[in-house]
Write a protein that holds these residues in place. Structure first.
Motif, PDB file in Angstrom:
ATOM      1  N   ARG A 137     -13.466 -13.339 -11.346  1.00  0.00           N
ATOM      2  CA  ARG A 137     -12.138 -13.693 -11.847  1.00  0.00           C
ATOM      3  C   ARG A 137     -11.236 -12.465 -11.952  1.00  0.00           C
ATOM      4  NH1 ARG A 137     -14.640 -17.820 -16.179  1.00  0.00           N
ATOM      5  NH2 ARG A 137     -14.702 -19.630 -14.807  1.00  0.00           N
ATOM      6  N   LEU A 138     -11.810 -11.342 -12.378  1.00  0.00           N
ATOM      7  CA  LEU A 138     -11.019 -10.113 -12.447  1.00  0.00           C
ATOM      8  C   LEU A 138     -10.516  -9.712 -11.066  1.00  0.00           C
ATOM      9  CD1 LEU A 138     -12.947  -7.824 -14.962  1.00  0.00           C
ATOM     10  CD2 LEU A 138     -10.726  -8.935 -15.278  1.00  0.00           C
ATOM     11  N   LYS A 139     -11.379  -9.823 -10.066  1.00  0.00           N
ATOM     12  CA  LYS A 139     -10.986  -9.424  -8.706  1.00  0.00           C
ATOM     13  C   LYS A 139      -9.873 -10.311  -8.144  1.00  0.00           C
ATOM     14  CE  LYS A 139     -15.205  -7.077  -7.344  1.00  0.00           C
ATOM     15  NZ  LYS A 139     -16.328  -7.005  -6.421  1.00  0.00           N
ATOM     16  N   ARG A 140      -9.722 -11.526  -8.682  1.00  0.00           N
ATOM     17  CA  ARG A 140      -8.652 -12.428  -8.233  1.00  0.00           C
ATOM     18  C   ARG A 140      -7.408 -12.354  -9.119  1.00  0.00           C
ATOM     19  NH1 ARG A 140     -13.241 -15.708  -7.959  1.00  0.00           N
ATOM     20  NH2 ARG A 140     -12.576 -16.870  -9.803  1.00  0.00           N
ATOM     21  N   THR A 141      -7.443 -11.494 -10.131  1.00  0.00           N
ATOM     22  CA  THR A 141      -6.343 -11.396 -11.085  1.00  0.00           C
ATOM     23  C   THR A 141      -5.268 -10.441 -10.583  1.00  0.00           C
ATOM     24  OG1 THR A 141      -7.785 -11.895 -12.959  1.00  0.00           O
ATOM     25  CG2 THR A 141      -5.753 -10.713 -13.450  1.00  0.00           C
ATOM     26  N   ARG A 142      -4.035 -10.895 -10.715  1.00  0.00           N
ATOM     27  CA  ARG A 142      -2.875 -10.058 -10.351  1.00  0.00           C
ATOM     28  C   ARG A 142      -2.239  -9.529 -11.630  1.00  0.00           C
ATOM     29  NH1 ARG A 142      -1.448 -10.556  -5.063  1.00  0.00           N
ATOM     30  NH2 ARG A 142      -2.344 -12.323  -3.971  1.00  0.00           N
ATOM     31  N   ILE A 143      -1.742  -8.294 -11.543  1.00  0.00           N
ATOM     32  CA  ILE A 143      -1.019  -7.695 -12.652  1.00  0.00           C
ATOM     33  C   ILE A 143       0.329  -7.189 -12.141  1.00  0.00           C
ATOM     34  CG2 ILE A 143      -3.045  -7.115 -14.047  1.00  0.00           C
ATOM     35  CD1 ILE A 143      -2.927  -4.277 -12.943  1.00  0.00           C
ATOM     36  N   MET A 144       1.328  -7.214 -13.008  1.00  0.00           N
ATOM     37  CA  MET A 144       2.666  -6.724 -12.665  1.00  0.00           C
ATOM     38  C   MET A 144       2.718  -5.228 -12.931  1.00  0.00           C
ATOM     39  SD  MET A 144       4.557  -9.225 -11.573  1.00  0.00           S
ATOM     40  CE  MET A 144       6.250  -8.764 -11.799  1.00  0.00           C
ATOM     41  N   ILE A 145       2.875  -4.451 -11.868  1.00  0.00           N
ATOM     42  CA  ILE A 145       2.897  -3.000 -12.017  1.00  0.00           C
ATOM     43  C   ILE A 145       4.034  -2.389 -11.206  1.00  0.00           C
ATOM     44  CG2 ILE A 145       0.423  -2.807 -12.456  1.00  0.00           C
ATOM     45  CD1 ILE A 145       0.283  -1.786  -9.525  1.00  0.00           C
ATOM     46  N   PRO A 146       4.411  -1.163 -11.538  1.00  0.00           N
ATOM     47  CA  PRO A 146       5.429  -0.479 -10.737  1.00  0.00           C
ATOM     48  C   PRO A 146       4.910  -0.232  -9.321  1.00  0.00           C
ATOM     49  CG  PRO A 146       5.121   0.621 -12.846  1.00  0.00           C
ATOM     50  CD  PRO A 146       4.020  -0.374 -12.702  1.00  0.00           C
ATOM     51  N   VAL A 147       5.738  -0.537  -8.339  1.00  0.00           N
ATOM     52  CA  VAL A 147       5.332  -0.369  -6.941  1.00  0.00           C
ATOM     53  C   VAL A 147       6.412   0.363  -6.148  1.00  0.00           C
ATOM     54  CG1 VAL A 147       3.903  -2.464  -6.944  1.00  0.00           C
ATOM     55  CG2 VAL A 147       6.292  -2.600  -6.207  1.00  0.00           C
ATOM     56  N   LEU A 148       5.981   0.878  -5.021  1.00  0.00           N
ATOM     57  CA  LEU A 148       6.872   1.445  -4.014  1.00  0.00           C
ATOM     58  C   LEU A 148       6.792   0.531  -2.804  1.00  0.00           C
ATOM     59  CD1 LEU A 148       5.735   5.166  -4.292  1.00  0.00           C
ATOM     60  CD2 LEU A 148       7.845   4.167  -5.206  1.00  0.00           C
ATOM     61  N   THR A 149       7.923   0.255  -2.181  1.00  0.00           N
ATOM     62  CA  THR A 149       7.940  -0.593  -1.003  1.00  0.00           C
ATOM     63  C   THR A 149       8.319   0.254   0.206  1.00  0.00           C
ATOM     64  OG1 THR A 149       8.618  -2.468  -2.360  1.00  0.00           O
ATOM     65  CG2 THR A 149       8.883  -2.697   0.018  1.00  0.00           C
ATOM     66  N   ALA A 150       7.441   0.259   1.213  1.00  0.00           N
ATOM     67  CA  ALA A 150       7.692   1.012   2.444  1.00  0.00           C
ATOM     68  C   ALA A 150       8.691   0.249   3.316  1.00  0.00           C
ATOM     69  CB  ALA A 150       6.378   1.224   3.194  1.00  0.00           C
ATOM     70  N   GLU A 151       9.214   0.946   4.313  1.00  0.00           N
ATOM     71  CA  GLU A 151      10.183   0.312   5.220  1.00  0.00           C
ATOM     72  C   GLU A 151       9.607  -0.910   5.919  1.00  0.00           C
ATOM     73  OE1 GLU A 151      12.195   2.925   7.918  1.00  0.00           O
ATOM     74  OE2 GLU A 151      12.552   4.406   6.349  1.00  0.00           O
ATOM     75  N   ASP A 152       8.277  -0.894   6.175  1.00  0.00           N
ATOM     76  CA  ASP A 152       7.644  -2.034   6.845  1.00  0.00           C
ATOM     77  C   ASP A 152       7.300  -3.175   5.879  1.00  0.00           C
ATOM     78  OD1 ASP A 152       5.472  -1.044   5.463  1.00  0.00           O
ATOM     79  OD2 ASP A 152       4.255  -0.619   7.240  1.00  0.00           O
ATOM     80  N   GLY A 153       7.663  -2.998   4.590  1.00  0.00           N
ATOM     81  CA  GLY A 153       7.424  -4.048   3.602  1.00  0.00           C
ATOM     82  C   GLY A 153       6.131  -3.908   2.834  1.00  0.00           C
ATOM     83  N   ASP A 154       5.267  -2.982   3.249  1.00  0.00           N
ATOM     84  CA  ASP A 154       4.019  -2.763   2.507  1.00  0.00           C
ATOM     85  C   ASP A 154       4.331  -2.197   1.130  1.00  0.00           C
ATOM     86  OD1 ASP A 154       2.432  -3.681   4.547  1.00  0.00           O
ATOM     87  OD2 ASP A 154       1.892  -1.687   5.299  1.00  0.00           O
ATOM     88  N   ILE A 155       3.576  -2.662   0.133  1.00  0.00           N
ATOM     89  CA  ILE A 155       3.769  -2.126  -1.208  1.00  0.00           C
ATOM     90  C   ILE A 155       2.549  -1.322  -1.632  1.00  0.00           C
ATOM     91  CG2 ILE A 155       5.354  -3.959  -1.914  1.00  0.00           C
ATOM     92  CD1 ILE A 155       3.089  -5.146  -3.585  1.00  0.00           C
ATOM     93  N   SER A 156       2.803  -0.325  -2.452  1.00  0.00           N
ATOM     94  CA  SER A 156       1.730   0.494  -3.020  1.00  0.00           C
ATOM     95  C   SER A 156       2.077   0.787  -4.472  1.00  0.00           C
ATOM     96  CB  SER A 156       1.568   1.795  -2.226  1.00  0.00           C
ATOM     97  OG  SER A 156       2.763   2.552  -2.283  1.00  0.00           O
ATOM     98  N   VAL A 157       1.080   1.173  -5.235  1.00  0.00           N
ATOM     99  CA  VAL A 157       1.282   1.466  -6.649  1.00  0.00           C
ATOM    100  C   VAL A 157       2.179   2.695  -6.788  1.00  0.00           C
ATOM    101  CG1 VAL A 157       0.148   2.081  -8.818  1.00  0.00           C
ATOM    102  CG2 VAL A 157      -0.975   0.507  -7.224  1.00  0.00           C
ATOM    103  N   ASP A 158       3.160   2.612  -7.656  1.00  0.00           N
ATOM    104  CA  ASP A 158       4.039   3.744  -7.956  1.00  0.00           C
ATOM    105  C   ASP A 158       3.427   4.522  -9.125  1.00  0.00           C
ATOM    106  OD1 ASP A 158       6.048   5.550  -8.525  1.00  0.00           O
ATOM    107  OD2 ASP A 158       7.607   4.051  -8.851  1.00  0.00           O
TER     108      ASP A 158
END
Length: 185
Positions: A137-158
């Motif tokens: 269940r933890l592995k399927r859990t999403r959390i709202m965190i600060p992210v960076l969005t690349a030009e191609d739309g990929d997001i990574s943790v900020d």
């Protein structure tokens, strides 16, 4: 008021989006250094924290001596599965069973403060018994965190933004605590 404006400025500069916990952390594993509390050697130099599923004292149940197994390395967030308890530990530690250990190379006191708060909010959806926090269940859990969005739309943790947010929160806690103490004296 000035501090509140700074915090709001930091918050407004961040882009929060949902990410899976497994996308945020480098690892999410069951503790390898777990013991039954009744079998711990606590007599000889009890200097190592024993993390259980208690909500009190950041999960530190007692201090114990060095055991047969190597302790978990510090700089980790722990989640108690049955009780959905969250803690951040800077030093090596042992655990009781059913403790998950989350790690990332950018984890520090500031980012951990932000992440522990966010994780604790998500743990409210779990409960004791049939709907408890499990590794799956933890592995399927999403959390709202600060992210960076690349030009191609990929997001990574900020991580830098999260660090700034944590620093500002710590700064306000220290300032407000100091102000309250001065008023008391």
């Amino acid at each position: 008021m000035k501090n509140r404006r700074i915090l709001m400025s930091v918050l407004e500069s961040l882009d929060f989006q949902p990410m899976l916990i497994t996308e945020v952390f480098d690892s999410l594993n069951s503790s390898k250094a777990w013991y039954d509390k009744s079998k711990l050697d606590s007599d000889n130099k009890p200097t190592i924290p024993f993390i259980s599923r208690t909500k009190a004292r950041n999960g530190v149940d007692i201090f114990c001596a060095y055991q047969e197994k190597e302790p978990e390395q510090g700089n980790a967030i722990t989640i108690g599965l049955d009780t959905q308890t969250i803690g951040y530990h800077t030093v090596p530690f042992y655990t009781s069973q059913n403790i998950q250990v989350l790690r990332h190379k950018n984890l520090n006191s500031y980012t951990a403060a932000v992440l522990c708060t966010i994780l604790q909010g998500q743990m409210r959806k779990f409960s004791w018994g049939g709907n408890g926090a499990t590794l799956g269940r933890l592995k399927r859990t999403r959390i709202m965190i600060p992210v960076l969005t690349a030009e191609d739309g990929d997001i990574s943790v900020d991580w830098e933004g999260m660090n700034r947010l944590g620093e500002e929160i710590f700064s306000q806690v220290v300032t407000n605590t100091h102000t309250a103490l001065v008023k008391l004296n």
